[in-house]
Design an enzyme around this catalytic site. Structure first.
Site, short mmCIF file in Angstrom:
data_model
loop_
_atom_site.label_atom_id
_atom_site.label_comp_id
_atom_site.label_asym_id
_atom_site.label_seq_id
_atom_site.Cartn_x
_atom_site.Cartn_y
_atom_site.Cartn_z
CG ASP A 82 -2.15 -1.16 0.97
OD1 ASP A 82 -2.04 -1.68 -0.04
OD2 ASP A 82 -2.76 -1.01 2.08
CG ASP A 118 0.72 1.92 -11.06
OD1 ASP A 118 -0.04 1.36 -10.36
OD2 ASP A 118 0.41 1.85 -12.47
CG ASP A 121 1.10 -1.29 -6.64
OD1 ASP A 121 1.23 -1.99 -7.40
OD2 ASP A 121 0.18 -0.48 -6.54
N GLY A 122 2.08 -4.21 -6.92
CA GLY A 122 1.55 -5.38 -7.22
C GLY A 122 2.59 -6.44 -7.01
NE ARG A 126 2.49 -10.04 -9.30
CZ ARG A 126 1.92 -8.83 -9.63
NH1 ARG A 126 0.49 -8.69 -9.31
NH2 ARG A 126 2.74 -7.96 -10.17
CB SER A 132 -5.78 -9.19 -0.28
OG SER A 132 -5.44 -7.75 -0.34
CG ASP A 139 -2.85 -1.31 -8.01
OD1 ASP A 139 -2.09 -0.05 -7.86
OD2 ASP A 139 -3.02 -2.19 -8.87
CG ASP A 143 -3.59 2.16 -10.82
OD1 ASP A 143 -2.55 2.44 -10.54
OD2 ASP A 143 -3.70 0.65 -11.29
#
Length: 262
Positions: A82, A118, A121-122, A126, A132, A139, A143
């Site tokens: 986050d 950006d 974060d993902g 992972r 989640s 996210d 965006d």
């Protein structure tokens, strides 16, 4: 001249876009050599997203390779995903303000840093095994706000030029509708993911165009008193506007056809 004006017009920031371009090109050469020797990496994330004529899988793998050290560092330090979502929003709002003021060189730096966050974060979520649905919602919201801010920045810069202002507005509409049309389909259980100018493609095109405009202004500076059209940015905005709205339309039509079949 104010202190801010002197800072923004300093040689370091004037030539900064050239330095940033050189770093990216150097990293790309290193990635190309590595891929030629050991083979191009094939990550599940890139295979799932798929490449397109606007952004190939090769370039996407290069981006993940560049982010790799930052991702591993963030995971080792226990940084929460986050943090990168919020940082991306703040940076891209900052980039929007800089672009609105005509400082495309510094704006390009901040825009690219925002795009990095950006993507991180993902990747961090992972890697840490804490991805989640709640994180995806945050996210997605970050965006949309970030993109709106960036397009508003371009629109404000071009506000006195008529057709260029409308071009920025069309790009903003296309970007929002691409995401909305897919989300609307998913709400009915329909995968409407076809088309072009998805989020990662739009971010790449805008970042490259803004950086390219800044580099162009170093080599061929606009004369004092003249308006800088920043042609690479206008081209990117035009592509996003045309392809984004076209994609939104075909996604909407596909969703309607699938619903009628039911």
């Amino acid at each position: 001249m104010t202190v801010l004006d002197r800072y923004l017009d300093s040689p370091a920031l004037t030539w900064g876009p050239l330095l940033l371009t050189g770093l990216f090109l150097g990293a790309f050469v290193a990635f190309a050599v590595k891929s030629a020797i050991f083979g191009r990496p094939h990550t599940a994330r890139v295979e799932k997203a798929g490449g397109s004529v606007l952004l190939s899988k090769y370039v996407m793998e290069y981006g993940l390779w560049v982010f790799g050290p930052l991702t591993r560092t963030a995971v080792n330090l226990g940084v929460h995903p986050d943090f990168f979502s919020w940082t991306s929003l703040i940076l891209q709002i900052g980039a929007a303000l800089l672009v609105a003021g005509g400082w495309f060189g510094l704006g390009a730096w901040v825009l690219i840093l925002g795009a990095f966050c950006d993507a991180l974060d993902g990747a961090v979520a992972r890697a840490r095994g804490i991805a989640s649905d709640a994180g995806e919602v945050l996210d997605a919201a970050m965006d949309r706000w970030a993109e709106l801010a960036v397009f508003f920045g371009y629109a404000w810069y071009y506000r006195h030029q008529g057709w260029t202002f409308l071009l920025a507005c069309a790009a903003c509409a296309g970007a929002m509708m691409v995401s909305y049309s897919r989300a609307k389909g998913e709400s009915f259980g329909i995968d409407a993911s076809m088309g072009l100018m998805q989020r990662h493609e739009r971010a790449t095109w805008l970042a490259v165009a803004t950086l390219g405009s800044a580099v162009w202004e170093v080599w061929r500076p606009t004369l004092p008193g003249e308006f800088a059209y920043h042609t690479p940015v206008l081209f990117a905005l035009g592509m996003i506007g045309a392809l984004g709205n076209w994609t939104a339309w075909i996604r909407t039509q596909y969703t309607r056809q699938e619903l009628r079949k039911r």
